[in-house]
Design an enzyme around this catalytic site. Sequence first.
Site, PDB file in Angstrom:
ATOM      1  N   ARG A  28       0.889  -1.122  -0.078  1.00  7.59           N
ATOM      2  CA  ARG A  28       0.113   0.108  -0.034  1.00  7.59           C
ATOM      3  C   ARG A  28       0.902   1.209   0.036  1.00  7.59           C
ATOM      4  O   ARG A  28       1.678   1.343   0.933  1.00  7.59           O
ATOM      5  CB  ARG A  28      -0.787  -0.002   1.177  1.00  7.59           C
ATOM      6  CG  ARG A  28      -1.653  -1.267   1.272  1.00  7.59           C
ATOM      7  CD  ARG A  28      -2.891  -1.411   0.304  1.00  7.59           C
ATOM      8  NE  ARG A  28      -3.436  -2.689   0.187  1.00  7.59           N
ATOM      9  CZ  ARG A  28      -4.221  -2.961  -0.630  1.00  7.59           C
ATOM     10  NH1 ARG A  28      -4.578  -2.320  -1.685  1.00  7.59           N
ATOM     11  NH2 ARG A  28      -4.925  -4.226  -0.504  1.00  7.59           N
ATOM     12  N   GLY A  40      18.831  16.038 -18.757  1.00  7.32           N
ATOM     13  CA  GLY A  40      18.559  17.586 -19.480  1.00  7.32           C
ATOM     14  C   GLY A  40      17.534  18.454 -18.963  1.00  7.32           C
ATOM     15  O   GLY A  40      17.556  19.655 -18.761  1.00  7.32           O
ATOM     16  N   LYS A 183      31.128  15.695 -16.740  1.00  6.29           N
ATOM     17  CA  LYS A 183      31.307  15.341 -15.219  1.00  6.29           C
ATOM     18  C   LYS A 183      30.906  13.723 -15.005  1.00  6.29           C
ATOM     19  O   LYS A 183      29.809  13.396 -14.510  1.00  6.29           O
ATOM     20  CB  LYS A 183      30.022  16.108 -14.674  1.00  6.29           C
ATOM     21  CG  LYS A 183      30.040  15.973 -13.069  1.00  6.29           C
ATOM     22  CD  LYS A 183      28.610  16.449 -12.484  1.00  6.29           C
ATOM     23  CE  LYS A 183      27.623  15.730 -12.766  1.00  6.29           C
ATOM     24  NZ  LYS A 183      27.733  13.994 -12.239  1.00  6.29           N
ATOM     25  N   GLU A 188      32.996   5.604 -13.099  1.00  4.55           N
ATOM     26  CA  GLU A 188      32.949   5.752 -14.550  1.00  4.55           C
ATOM     27  C   GLU A 188      34.530   6.104 -15.151  1.00  4.55           C
ATOM     28  O   GLU A 188      34.862   5.849 -16.215  1.00  4.55           O
ATOM     29  CB  GLU A 188      31.935   6.907 -15.233  1.00  4.55           C
ATOM     30  CG  GLU A 188      30.463   6.500 -14.659  1.00  4.55           C
ATOM     31  CD  GLU A 188      29.561   7.464 -14.664  1.00  4.55           C
ATOM     32  OE1 GLU A 188      28.414   7.046 -14.877  1.00  4.55           O
ATOM     33  OE2 GLU A 188      29.865   8.720 -14.771  1.00  4.55           O
ATOM     34  N   SER A 222      33.160  13.787 -10.124  1.00  6.78           N
ATOM     35  CA  SER A 222      32.150  13.779  -8.815  1.00  6.78           C
ATOM     36  C   SER A 222      32.662  12.786  -7.932  1.00  6.78           C
ATOM     37  O   SER A 222      32.867  11.464  -8.323  1.00  6.78           O
ATOM     38  CB  SER A 222      30.750  13.478  -9.288  1.00  6.78           C
ATOM     39  OG  SER A 222      29.803  13.311  -8.050  1.00  6.78           O
ATOM     40  N   ASP A 254      22.420  16.287 -11.714  1.00  6.70           N
ATOM     41  CA  ASP A 254      21.835  17.182 -12.628  1.00  6.70           C
ATOM     42  C   ASP A 254      22.095  18.750 -12.012  1.00  6.70           C
ATOM     43  O   ASP A 254      22.112  19.549 -12.834  1.00  6.70           O
ATOM     44  CB  ASP A 254      20.399  16.879 -12.911  1.00  6.70           C
ATOM     45  CG  ASP A 254      20.368  15.469 -13.557  1.00  6.70           C
ATOM     46  OD1 ASP A 254      21.546  14.968 -14.338  1.00  6.70           O
ATOM     47  OD2 ASP A 254      19.229  14.687 -13.361  1.00  6.70           O
ATOM     48  N   THR A 287      16.344  17.699  -0.224  1.00  5.93           N
ATOM     49  CA  THR A 287      14.971  17.551  -0.730  1.00  5.93           C
ATOM     50  C   THR A 287      14.453  16.432  -0.874  1.00  5.93           C
ATOM     51  O   THR A 287      15.446  15.477  -1.018  1.00  5.93           O
ATOM     52  CB  THR A 287      14.701  18.472  -1.983  1.00  5.93           C
ATOM     53  OG1 THR A 287      15.406  17.796  -2.850  1.00  5.93           O
ATOM     54  CG2 THR A 287      15.171  19.986  -1.894  1.00  5.93           C
TER      55      THR A 287
END
Length: 307
Positions: A28, A40, A183, A188, A222, A254, A287
């Site tokens: 639920r 983007g 970036k 990576e 990063s 982003d 956030t």
Amino acid sequence: MAIATLTLNPALDVTTCTEKVRPQHKLRCTAPRFDPGGGGINVARVITHLGGKATAVFPSGGPVGAVIVKLLEDEKVPILAVPIAGTTRESFTVDEGRPGDQYRFVLPGPELREDEQAALLDALFGLADVSHIVVSGSLPPGCDPAILKRIGARCREAGVKLVIDTSGPALAACEGAGAWLIKPSLREVADLVGRDIASEDDEMAAARTLQARGFAELVVISLAERGALLVGAGKELRVPAIPVEAKGTVGAGDSMVAAITLASAEGKGIEDALRYGIAAGAATLMTPATELARKEDVERLYAATAS
């Protein structure tokens, strides 16, 4: 001068919460939150939130594409949606109440025909007074990563700075694309240089290697909770992360790209731009769910880095 972003594989981000994720049970969930997504698009949203101007160029297909268009219009983000035959994808995020884990389900998206890809690039380069173009996010299924070199060539012809933030084969295809800035994450970068990166000296050396191989004039790596480093423009520098209480991780990278690009477009030096980017990434971590950085948080965190 304005900024444009290109999202080749946008998504409608659907976020909800459940108490506990368990297999073979009906879970639920709370009322869903809907956000326009894709690298983007997120970059354009953050730039708009920060008071800049960025036009989001993206393919739009079916009812899901129409929802993304409406959500961006509601946010007052300038858009250029190019119609496609396929249906724009959705991505689904579930936040678990306890212990607070986040589960992200990412669908592949529709294939883009050659004529649809051409229409997107024509729309992108048809925009006037653009100083920076940001290509961010994944490529749709079947899309040749060489499209990034085509974009790079057109940016050089137009005198536009190209920022690329992608991963996997698409990131590998950036070698020789002539980007102004990339970036990648540290993982990576290790994949690109083909070796483990075991020290801070190794990190800087790997960034120099990518720059020398023509990935970009500026290489920003990063480093997650350690911040970021930059090689390029005659500089080699590190900016530490800003400690915040993380409520969600979606869109932090982003936001960093958005703030760096906006700061550059406004004439800030690259060190200030990187600090602004670190502040925007941290603000997004503060956030919940898929909500992005708030301007007041970014400005407060950025000011604190200068003190």
